[in-house]
Write a protein that holds these residues in place. Structure first.
Motif, mmCIF file in Angstrom:
data_model
loop_
_atom_site.group_PDB
_atom_site.id
_atom_site.type_symbol
_atom_site.label_atom_id
_atom_site.label_comp_id
_atom_site.label_asym_id
_atom_site.label_seq_id
_atom_site.Cartn_x
_atom_site.Cartn_y
_atom_site.Cartn_z
ATOM 1 N N SER A 1 7.379 7.808 -6.068
ATOM 2 C CA SER A 1 6.062 8.446 -6.145
ATOM 3 C C SER A 1 5.055 7.550 -5.450
ATOM 4 O O SER A 1 5.249 6.335 -5.367
ATOM 5 N N ASP A 2 3.984 8.148 -4.923
ATOM 6 C CA ASP A 2 2.917 7.394 -4.254
ATOM 7 C C ASP A 2 3.484 6.476 -3.172
ATOM 8 O O ASP A 2 3.042 5.336 -3.003
ATOM 9 N N LEU A 3 4.437 6.967 -2.408
ATOM 10 C CA LEU A 3 5.110 6.109 -1.441
ATOM 11 C C LEU A 3 4.271 5.816 -0.199
ATOM 12 O O LEU A 3 4.478 4.792 0.455
ATOM 13 N N GLU A 4 3.315 6.687 0.131
ATOM 14 C CA GLU A 4 2.385 6.341 1.207
ATOM 15 C C GLU A 4 1.554 5.122 0.820
ATOM 16 O O GLU A 4 1.326 4.230 1.637
ATOM 17 N N ASP A 5 1.113 5.099 -0.448
ATOM 18 C CA ASP A 5 0.378 3.934 -0.945
ATOM 19 C C ASP A 5 1.267 2.694 -0.920
ATOM 20 O O ASP A 5 0.835 1.606 -0.525
ATOM 21 N N PHE A 6 2.523 2.858 -1.370
ATOM 22 C CA PHE A 6 3.437 1.726 -1.399
ATOM 23 C C PHE A 6 3.667 1.162 -0.001
ATOM 24 O O PHE A 6 3.612 -0.057 0.213
ATOM 25 N N ALA A 7 3.932 2.034 0.954
ATOM 26 C CA ALA A 7 4.194 1.574 2.320
ATOM 27 C C ALA A 7 2.989 0.850 2.898
ATOM 28 O O ALA A 7 3.121 -0.200 3.538
ATOM 29 N N THR A 8 1.799 1.384 2.645
ATOM 30 C CA THR A 8 0.575 0.748 3.147
ATOM 31 C C THR A 8 0.358 -0.613 2.493
ATOM 32 O O THR A 8 0.085 -1.604 3.176
ATOM 33 N N ALA B 1 10.421 5.235 4.296
ATOM 34 C CA ALA B 1 8.968 5.239 4.491
ATOM 35 C C ALA B 1 8.740 4.706 5.906
ATOM 36 O O ALA B 1 8.825 3.495 6.146
ATOM 37 N N ARG B 2 8.510 5.612 6.828
ATOM 38 C CA ARG B 2 8.426 5.259 8.239
ATOM 39 C C ARG B 2 6.981 4.996 8.643
ATOM 40 O O ARG B 2 6.136 5.887 8.586
ATOM 41 N N LEU B 3 6.733 3.754 9.027
ATOM 42 C CA LEU B 3 5.415 3.365 9.517
ATOM 43 C C LEU B 3 5.441 3.296 11.034
ATOM 44 O O LEU B 3 6.376 2.747 11.621
ATOM 45 N N TRP B 4 4.391 3.824 11.629
ATOM 46 C CA TRP B 4 4.205 3.696 13.067
ATOM 47 C C TRP B 4 2.971 2.828 13.256
ATOM 48 O O TRP B 4 1.869 3.195 12.852
ATOM 49 N N ILE B 5 3.197 1.650 13.822
ATOM 50 C CA ILE B 5 2.128 0.658 13.901
ATOM 51 C C ILE B 5 1.856 0.272 15.348
ATOM 52 O O ILE B 5 2.672 0.515 16.241
ATOM 53 N N GLY C 1 -14.756 0.925 -15.305
ATOM 54 C CA GLY C 1 -13.431 0.864 -15.915
ATOM 55 C C GLY C 1 -12.335 0.958 -14.877
ATOM 56 O O GLY C 1 -12.511 0.586 -13.719
ATOM 57 N N ILE C 2 -11.188 1.500 -15.267
ATOM 58 C CA ILE C 2 -10.059 1.657 -14.362
ATOM 59 C C ILE C 2 -10.326 2.839 -13.437
ATOM 60 O O ILE C 2 -10.425 3.976 -13.883
ATOM 61 N N VAL C 3 -10.441 2.564 -12.143
ATOM 62 C CA VAL C 3 -10.733 3.631 -11.178
ATOM 63 C C VAL C 3 -9.501 4.049 -10.383
ATOM 64 O O VAL C 3 -9.498 5.116 -9.767
ATOM 65 N N LEU C 4 -8.464 3.215 -10.382
ATOM 66 C CA LEU C 4 -7.195 3.531 -9.718
ATOM 67 C C LEU C 4 -6.067 2.925 -10.537
ATOM 68 O O LEU C 4 -6.230 1.851 -11.125
ATOM 69 N N ALA C 5 -4.921 3.587 -10.559
ATOM 70 C CA ALA C 5 -3.740 3.024 -11.225
ATOM 71 C C ALA C 5 -2.492 3.588 -10.567
ATOM 72 O O ALA C 5 -2.481 4.736 -10.122
ATOM 73 N N ARG C 6 -1.464 2.756 -10.504
ATOM 74 C CA ARG C 6 -0.183 3.183 -9.945
ATOM 75 C C ARG C 6 0.937 2.623 -10.815
ATOM 76 O O ARG C 6 0.801 1.558 -11.419
ATOM 77 N N GLU C 7 2.076 3.342 -10.877
ATOM 78 C CA GLU C 7 3.207 2.940 -11.707
ATOM 79 C C GLU C 7 4.482 2.838 -10.878
ATOM 80 O O GLU C 7 4.645 3.530 -9.873
ATOM 81 N N ASP C 8 5.408 1.980 -11.331
ATOM 82 C CA ASP C 8 6.694 1.850 -10.655
ATOM 83 C C ASP C 8 7.631 1.073 -11.569
ATOM 84 O O ASP C 8 7.190 0.327 -12.452
ATOM 85 N N VAL C 9 8.942 1.225 -11.324
ATOM 86 C CA VAL C 9 9.917 0.452 -12.081
ATOM 87 C C VAL C 9 9.812 -1.039 -11.755
ATOM 88 O O VAL C 9 10.212 -1.887 -12.564
ATOM 89 N N ASP D 1 1.768 -3.253 -5.095
ATOM 90 C CA ASP D 1 1.665 -2.826 -3.699
ATOM 91 C C ASP D 1 1.117 -1.402 -3.603
ATOM 92 O O ASP D 1 0.304 -1.090 -2.731
ATOM 93 N N LYS D 2 1.583 -0.527 -4.493
ATOM 94 C CA LYS D 2 1.062 0.843 -4.500
ATOM 95 C C LYS D 2 -0.438 0.859 -4.771
ATOM 96 O O LYS D 2 -1.199 1.593 -4.129
ATOM 97 N N LEU D 3 -0.863 0.034 -5.731
ATOM 98 C CA LEU D 3 -2.290 -0.022 -6.063
ATOM 99 C C LEU D 3 -3.109 -0.533 -4.879
ATOM 100 O O LEU D 3 -4.141 0.062 -4.532
ATOM 101 N N ILE D 4 -2.659 -1.612 -4.252
ATOM 102 C CA ILE D 4 -3.384 -2.171 -3.115
ATOM 103 C C ILE D 4 -3.428 -1.157 -1.977
ATOM 104 O O ILE D 4 -4.467 -0.952 -1.345
ATOM 105 N N GLY D 5 -2.308 -0.502 -1.718
ATOM 106 C CA GLY D 5 -2.287 0.518 -0.677
ATOM 107 C C GLY D 5 -3.227 1.675 -0.978
ATOM 108 O O GLY D 5 -3.929 2.171 -0.086
ATOM 109 N N ALA D 6 -3.262 2.107 -2.245
ATOM 110 C CA ALA D 6 -4.163 3.201 -2.632
ATOM 111 C C ALA D 6 -5.620 2.807 -2.431
ATOM 112 O O ALA D 6 -6.436 3.600 -1.943
#
Length: 270
Positions: free
Chosen positions: A47-54, A82-86, A167-175, A182-187
């Motif tokens: 989930s939120d893999l665009e955020d994770f990749a970023t 998750a394919r990044l084009w840089i 307060g909390i304006v963004l949150a991300r979860e992962d195993v 990384d997901k949070l920073i990317g988001a």
């Protein structure tokens, strides 16, 4: 691919045995590729893999958000790509920290090329941010309201971004705790939220890499529900990062650069 799945099980206890259905998080290999070349394979919640990749590309030094020209999330037979084009300039610089590994959950340093990369140099945090002690102490509990996958499965970590007065304006979860951060920073980067304006809040212990990723994002305060390691505090102190941990039951312990936490009515354990 769903973030969780219902699995049948048998519950055994003093009242006997019964059939149950338990929601459990998915854990799949996610390959991070840059311009067609695989840089890393991490076990992630899908989930939120665009955020994770970023976020992963940024904290690992692959590319900044402005250098990312496109992101594709492709499900393949073996997992997810998750394919990044840089930009070509960023692609040419990847050799310094190239990875080719399958990282187990919670392991963020496997596959690096040298010990020097494990304790890489960090530019000290310059953000001038402060939090009230009661806000810092309550940040972990505030994050609990933003953990739907944890509530469903009881098996994932979370990372949140706490802003004074909001307060909390963004949150991300992962195993994986590193993946959640990384997901949070990317988001935050994709939403054009300046990490210097708030604090990172995590449900895990404070390890060296959690400190590194927070500093690289430009955030000045890291709050954790669990304890830090001694080495993480040495790295945080040198990078001028405020680490406040064991945020439970309205209490918190501040280990480094305590000036950013304004002491007030909170009863902090000595």
């Amino acid at each position: 691919m769903r973030a969780s799945r219902s699995i049948s099980a048998r519950a055994l206890g003093p009242d006997g045995a019964r059939a149950i259905a338990r929601s459990l998080p998915e854990e799949v290999p996610v390959a991070i590729t840059c311009n067609g070349s695989t840089q890393a394979v991490m076990m992630c919640t899908p989930s939120d893999l665009e955020d994770f990749a970023t976020g992963f590309a940024f904290t690992e030094g692959y590319a900044t958000p402005s250098q990312i020209e496109g992101i594709e999330i492709i499900e393949v037979a073996q997992g997810i790509e998750a394919r990044l084009w840089i930009e070509e300039e960023a692609a040419a610089a990847l050799g310094a920290r190239r990875r080719a590994m399958m990282g187990p959950v919670g392991c963020g340093l496997c596959g690096i090329d040298s010990l020097e990369q494990a304790l890489r140099d960090l530019r000290p945090v310059s953000a001038d941010l402060s939090l009230a002690a009661d806000d810092a102490a309550g940040a972990g509990e505030a994050l609990r309201a933003h953990q739907p996958l944890h509530d469903l499965t009881q098996a994932v970590h979370a990372a949140g971004f706490f802003m004074p007065g909001q307060g909390i304006v963004l949150a991300r979860e992962d195993v994986g705790r590193h993946n959640a951060l990384d997901k949070l920073i990317g988001a935050a980067l994709r939403a054009e939220i300046d990490p210097a304006c708030g604090a990172v809040v995590i449900t895990s212990r404070v390890s060296v890499e959690m400190v590194q990723k927070t500093v690289l994002a430009g955030c000045a305060i890291l709050i954790a529900v669990s304890a830090p390691t001694a080495q993480a505090l040495r790295v945080a102190d040198a990078a001028r990062l405020t680490v406040a941990a064991l945020a439970r039951g309205g209490r918190i312990e501040v280990f480094t650069h305590a000036r950013r936490i304004n002491e007030g009515a909170v009863d902090v354990v000595a």
